[in-house]
Design a protein around this motif. Structure first.
Motif, PDB file in Angstrom:
ATOM      1  N   VAL A 178       0.847  -1.190   0.000  1.00 12.19           N
ATOM      2  CA  VAL A 178       0.000   0.000   0.000  1.00 12.19           C
ATOM      3  C   VAL A 178       0.887   1.246   0.000  1.00 12.19           C
ATOM      4  CG1 VAL A 178      -0.153  -0.054   2.535  1.00 12.19           C
ATOM      5  CG2 VAL A 178      -1.872   1.200   1.226  1.00 12.19           C
ATOM      6  N   GLN A 179       0.449   2.246  -0.728  1.00 12.98           N
ATOM      7  CA  GLN A 179       1.184   3.514  -0.762  1.00 12.98           C
ATOM      8  C   GLN A 179       0.570   4.464   0.260  1.00 12.98           C
ATOM      9  OE1 GLN A 179       4.006   4.501  -3.038  1.00 12.98           O
ATOM     10  NE2 GLN A 179       4.082   5.737  -1.175  1.00 12.98           N
ATOM     11  N   LEU A 180       1.282   4.715   1.339  1.00 21.30           N
ATOM     12  CA  LEU A 180       0.796   5.671   2.337  1.00 21.30           C
ATOM     13  C   LEU A 180       0.872   7.085   1.773  1.00 21.30           C
ATOM     14  CD1 LEU A 180       2.411   4.339   5.653  1.00 21.30           C
ATOM     15  CD2 LEU A 180       0.095   3.956   4.803  1.00 21.30           C
ATOM     16  N   SER A 181       0.033   7.958   2.281  1.00 18.98           N
ATOM     17  CA  SER A 181       0.026   9.355   1.854  1.00 18.98           C
ATOM     18  C   SER A 181      -0.225  10.239   3.066  1.00 18.98           C
ATOM     19  CB  SER A 181      -1.053   9.587   0.788  1.00 18.98           C
ATOM     20  OG  SER A 181      -2.327   9.233   1.298  1.00 18.98           O
ATOM     21  N   PRO A 182       0.180  11.500   3.001  1.00 17.22           N
ATOM     22  CA  PRO A 182      -0.056  12.400   4.127  1.00 17.22           C
ATOM     23  C   PRO A 182      -1.540  12.439   4.500  1.00 17.22           C
ATOM     24  CG  PRO A 182       1.467  13.404   2.573  1.00 17.22           C
ATOM     25  CD  PRO A 182       0.946  12.157   1.922  1.00 17.22           C
TER      26      PRO A 182
END
Length: 358
Positions: free
Chosen positions: A288-292
């Motif tokens: 999964v690509q975490l994001s702010p």
């Protein structure tokens, strides 16, 4: 408080009555002392013969839900607003962590201050050689690969501690001028269940052989798990129920495995290869690509984490929270929920001495 050592070893009751609510026992004293043992308590604590079911011996109020890569379709998630609003939101959050070993939190202001406040909704932050609350970049600080831009394979943290941290929270505050850095999550309990089914011999070896570990990259610290420096098994089982209760694995922190006979060494490496094959299968890995604005909490006793390599400037924050503190907060909030459901006052903090969880 009763001084149990003041009770004579040859004491016998003067009278025993079977009542609907329990067993009434009268003990010789002046005046006579009467004890009432609830039937539910006696059943739970009987040792001759043992009557308690395996499920009643565990402290888990929430059934574990094992998962593989398909969890990406509907990962457990709560919102920052509900967690910060009241304890009902916190309990919902902790239940998901307890069930799945992970939980995402959406809608967080992308600041270290708000992220730290979120962590403290569970409990106080655990201080380690990395500090308390982290706010870091890839600066190779502490001589640890977490502080680089290198890819990290799936692992649990603190294998070099006698008592590894229970939870860890990650929040990506920013990532500029580059790409990569996807987060890898793997349910260690799911992987262990697959290994047990496909290769029970390997599973058994990994529950018995102690694996030494160390952290020595920072000249100011040199960690090895005590008390005998022999380490702990990769898989820890409950001694009563034989259920899996902890995964402790970081191949990059592993020390020399010694103290085994020659034939056992080869068997252990074969078992480790079998574990790694299950661990790195496409069915097990959730990327999964975490994001702010979105953080993830990981149960470090169950879920392994890693990341892909990245370029650019990446700022991450988060913290460790102790396993005991997590469990304590969950128990207390569940107690409050149960009292509320039964109509009892939420302000009542006394616990019955016959509580099966004591």
């Amino acid at each position: 408080m009763v001084d149990t050592f003041a009770i004579p070893s040859d004491i016998h009751p003067t009278e025993v009555k079977s009542l609907p609510e329990g067993l009434e026992v009268t003990w010789p004293a002046t005046p006579p002392h009467v004890s009432l043992y609830p039937w539910s308590w006696l059943r739970q604590n009987s040792y001759d013969p043992p009557l308690a079911s395996e499920s009643s011996l565990t402290d888990d109020a929430n059934e574990k839900i094992l998962w593989g890569s398909r969890i990406r379709e509907s990962p457990p998630t709560v919102t920052y607003e509900e967690v910060m609003r009241d304890d009902t939101g916190v309990l919902r959050w902790l239940k998901k962590i307890d069930q799945f070993g992970i939980c995402f939190i959406e809608g967080i202001p992308p600041t270290p201050e708000d992220t730290e406040a979120l962590c403290r909704r569970i409990a106080f932050i655990r201080e380690t050689q990395y500090g308390g609350f982290w706010d870091f970049t890839a600066d190779m600080k502490h001589g640890d690969t977490a502080y680089t831009n290198l890819a990290l394979k799936a692992h649990t943290d603190n294998t070099y501690f006698t008592d590894p941290s229970g939870l860890q929270l990650f929040h990506l505050l920013s990532h500029t001028e580059g790409k990569g850095g996807q987060t890898l999550l793997v349910d260690g309990f799911y992987v262990a269940s697959i290994l047990k089914e496909l290769n029970p011999e390997a599973y058994d070896i990994l529950t018995r052989v102690r694996v030494p570990a160390h952290a020595a990259g920072d000249g100011k610290w040199f960690y090895k798990p005590g008390p005998i420096n022999a380490g702990y098994p990769l898989l820890t089982l409950d001694p009563r129920t034989k259920e899996l209760v902890q995964v402790r694995y970081n191949n990059d922190d592993r020390s020399v495995v010694n103290g085994l006979a020659g034939s056992q060494v080869e068997e252990w490496y074969d078992a480790l290869r079998a574990w790694n094959k299950c661990l790195t299968s496409h069915d097990s890995e959730y990327w999964v690509q975490l994001s702010p604005g979105t953080a993830v909490v990981v149960d470090n006793y169950r879920v392994l984490h890693g990341r892909s390599a990245f370029t650019g400037k990446r700022r991450m924050c988060g913290a460790y929270i102790g396993a005991d503190e997590f469990r304590s907060r969950l128990r207390v909030l569940q107690e409050l929920e149960n009292r509320k459901a039964s109509g009892s006052s939420e302000d009542t903090h006394t616990r019955d001495v016959w509580d099966p969880k004591l």
